[in-house]
Design an enzyme around this catalytic site. Sequence first.
Site, PDB file in Angstrom:
ATOM      1  N   LYS A 235      33.937  37.673  41.244  1.00  0.00           N
ATOM      2  CA  LYS A 235      33.546  36.298  41.610  1.00  0.00           C
ATOM      3  C   LYS A 235      32.027  36.226  41.829  1.00  0.00           C
ATOM      4  O   LYS A 235      31.289  36.902  41.132  1.00  0.00           O
ATOM      5  CB  LYS A 235      34.354  35.841  42.832  1.00  0.00           C
ATOM      6  CG  LYS A 235      35.863  36.019  42.601  1.00  0.00           C
ATOM      7  CD  LYS A 235      36.727  35.330  43.597  1.00  0.00           C
ATOM      8  CE  LYS A 235      38.191  35.596  43.241  1.00  0.00           C
ATOM      9  NZ  LYS A 235      39.128  34.895  44.111  1.00  0.00           N
TER      10      LYS A 235
ATOM     11  N   SER B 200      45.637  38.184  46.422  1.00  0.00           N
ATOM     12  CA  SER B 200      45.785  39.115  47.550  1.00  0.00           C
ATOM     13  C   SER B 200      46.516  40.396  47.173  1.00  0.00           C
ATOM     14  O   SER B 200      47.258  40.948  47.981  1.00  0.00           O
ATOM     15  CB  SER B 200      46.456  38.423  48.740  1.00  0.00           C
ATOM     16  OG  SER B 200      45.653  37.325  49.179  1.00  0.00           O
TER      17      SER B 200
ATOM     18  N   HIS C 159      40.289  30.281  35.590  1.00  0.00           N
ATOM     19  CA  HIS C 159      40.599  30.695  36.962  1.00  0.00           C
ATOM     20  C   HIS C 159      40.778  29.443  37.831  1.00  0.00           C
ATOM     21  O   HIS C 159      40.100  28.440  37.628  1.00  0.00           O
ATOM     22  CB  HIS C 159      39.474  31.575  37.516  1.00  0.00           C
ATOM     23  CG  HIS C 159      39.826  32.219  38.813  1.00  0.00           C
ATOM     24  ND1 HIS C 159      39.754  31.541  40.008  1.00  0.00           N
ATOM     25  CD2 HIS C 159      40.304  33.457  39.101  1.00  0.00           C
ATOM     26  CE1 HIS C 159      40.163  32.356  40.979  1.00  0.00           C
ATOM     27  NE2 HIS C 159      40.499  33.521  40.456  1.00  0.00           N
TER      28      HIS C 159
ATOM     29  N   GLY D 290      42.817  35.008  47.869  1.00  0.00           N
ATOM     30  CA  GLY D 290      41.843  35.149  48.948  1.00  0.00           C
ATOM     31  C   GLY D 290      42.392  34.803  50.323  1.00  0.00           C
ATOM     32  O   GLY D 290      41.643  34.713  51.283  1.00  0.00           O
TER      33      GLY D 290
ATOM     34  N   ASN E  74      37.926  41.021  39.569  1.00  0.00           N
ATOM     35  CA  ASN E  74      37.192  39.762  39.467  1.00  0.00           C
ATOM     36  C   ASN E  74      36.247  39.698  40.659  1.00  0.00           C
ATOM     37  O   ASN E  74      36.673  39.395  41.768  1.00  0.00           O
ATOM     38  CB  ASN E  74      38.196  38.595  39.488  1.00  0.00           C
ATOM     39  CG  ASN E  74      37.517  37.239  39.521  1.00  0.00           C
ATOM     40  OD1 ASN E  74      36.303  37.136  39.346  1.00  0.00           O
ATOM     41  ND2 ASN E  74      38.293  36.201  39.758  1.00  0.00           N
TER      42      ASN E  74
ATOM     43  N   GLU F 268      48.444  33.583  38.922  1.00  0.00           N
ATOM     44  CA  GLU F 268      47.803  33.616  40.232  1.00  0.00           C
ATOM     45  C   GLU F 268      48.194  32.381  41.039  1.00  0.00           C
ATOM     46  O   GLU F 268      47.595  31.316  40.871  1.00  0.00           O
ATOM     47  CB  GLU F 268      46.279  33.646  40.083  1.00  0.00           C
ATOM     48  CG  GLU F 268      45.750  34.841  39.308  1.00  0.00           C
ATOM     49  CD  GLU F 268      44.305  35.135  39.664  1.00  0.00           C
ATOM     50  OE1 GLU F 268      44.040  36.256  40.081  1.00  0.00           O
ATOM     51  OE2 GLU F 268      43.452  34.235  39.548  1.00  0.00           O
TER      52      GLU F 268
ATOM     53  N   GLU G  39      39.790  28.713  40.667  1.00  0.00           N
ATOM     54  CA  GLU G  39      38.562  28.216  41.313  1.00  0.00           C
ATOM     55  C   GLU G  39      37.749  27.368  40.341  1.00  0.00           C
ATOM     56  O   GLU G  39      37.117  26.385  40.739  1.00  0.00           O
ATOM     57  CB  GLU G  39      37.745  29.409  41.846  1.00  0.00           C
ATOM     58  CG  GLU G  39      38.393  29.991  43.096  1.00  0.00           C
ATOM     59  CD  GLU G  39      38.177  31.478  43.298  1.00  0.00           C
ATOM     60  OE1 GLU G  39      37.277  32.064  42.665  1.00  0.00           O
ATOM     61  OE2 GLU G  39      38.936  32.070  44.098  1.00  0.00           O
TER      62      GLU G  39
HETATM   63  P1  PGA Z   1      42.105  37.832  45.611  1.00  0.00           P
HETATM   64  O1  PGA Z   1      41.608  37.052  44.302  1.00  0.00           O
HETATM   65  O2  PGA Z   1      42.568  39.194  45.171  1.00  0.00           O
HETATM   66  O3  PGA Z   1      40.874  37.913  46.485  1.00  0.00           O
HETATM   67  O4  PGA Z   1      43.193  37.033  46.222  1.00  0.00           O
HETATM   68  C1  PGA Z   1      42.309  37.153  43.096  1.00  0.00           C
HETATM   69  C2  PGA Z   1      41.652  36.253  42.055  1.00  0.00           C
HETATM   70  O5  PGA Z   1      41.241  35.146  42.399  1.00  0.00           O
HETATM   71  O6  PGA Z   1      41.536  36.624  40.861  1.00  0.00           O
END
Ligand code: PGA
Length: 249
Positions: free
Chosen positions: A11, A213, A95, A173, A9, A167, A97
Amino acid sequence: MRKRIIAGNWKMNKTVTEAAELARAVVGQMTAATETDVVLCPPFTDLTAVAAAIAGTPVKLGGQNLHWEEKGAFTGEISAAMLISAGCNYVIIGHSERRQYFGETDETVNLKVKAALKAGLIPILCVGETLAERQSDETAVVVERQVRAALDGLSDAQVAGLVIAYEPVWAIGTGVVATTAQAQEVHALIRTLVGKLYNVQVAAALRIQYGGSMKPDNAGQLLAQKDIDGGLIGGASLDARSFLDIVYA
Ligand code: PGA
């Protein structure tokens, strides 16, 4: 046996040129064959360039969002048909976000999942609790609510074919990864719930990714868990080597 699926992803990262470069690096460095489904999810503007870069390879393309209507006066939105015409097989939906910053709800997530399936895209449906929810012991309640709502009105075959990404919001992140036990517990909970809502065959077929992460150094342990069938990778997917180290973990 469920086929493992690792999706990147990206983003809101990478211009067209940068995205094509990263996609070429990923396919160029995939020297060993893998039984894993590998999916790249760049921003919309990069889809065609990434599609060209991965053409003729087993790597697949996914969008990061879609709108549930087929077309019309929805400025700034992208339809399922547009994603397919750009070369996508997958689409990330709901997601955290998008839920946090762009007002997505369980209801709109359900509409998006249905629109994606109707058009022939495989949804990567994201669910997960916030830190406050985990700390107040609401993880199971929240994840169950999100899964129930997102799958509302779907058939057995549709649910068997989709991908759910668990998640935990506090792990995205942040560099704080869920422990293997924490992740496996929620994955098992989701599979059990789907077994109750549908049946055991559907639950056994459903692929559940972990996201938050996931890195080369923790992927192996997470992916070894019984109910963890892959990963949705943010930060570590922006570098071809670290993404592939997770693919080959
Ligand atoms: P990350 O993001 O690996 O940077 O924690 C995962 C995601 O949001 O899909």
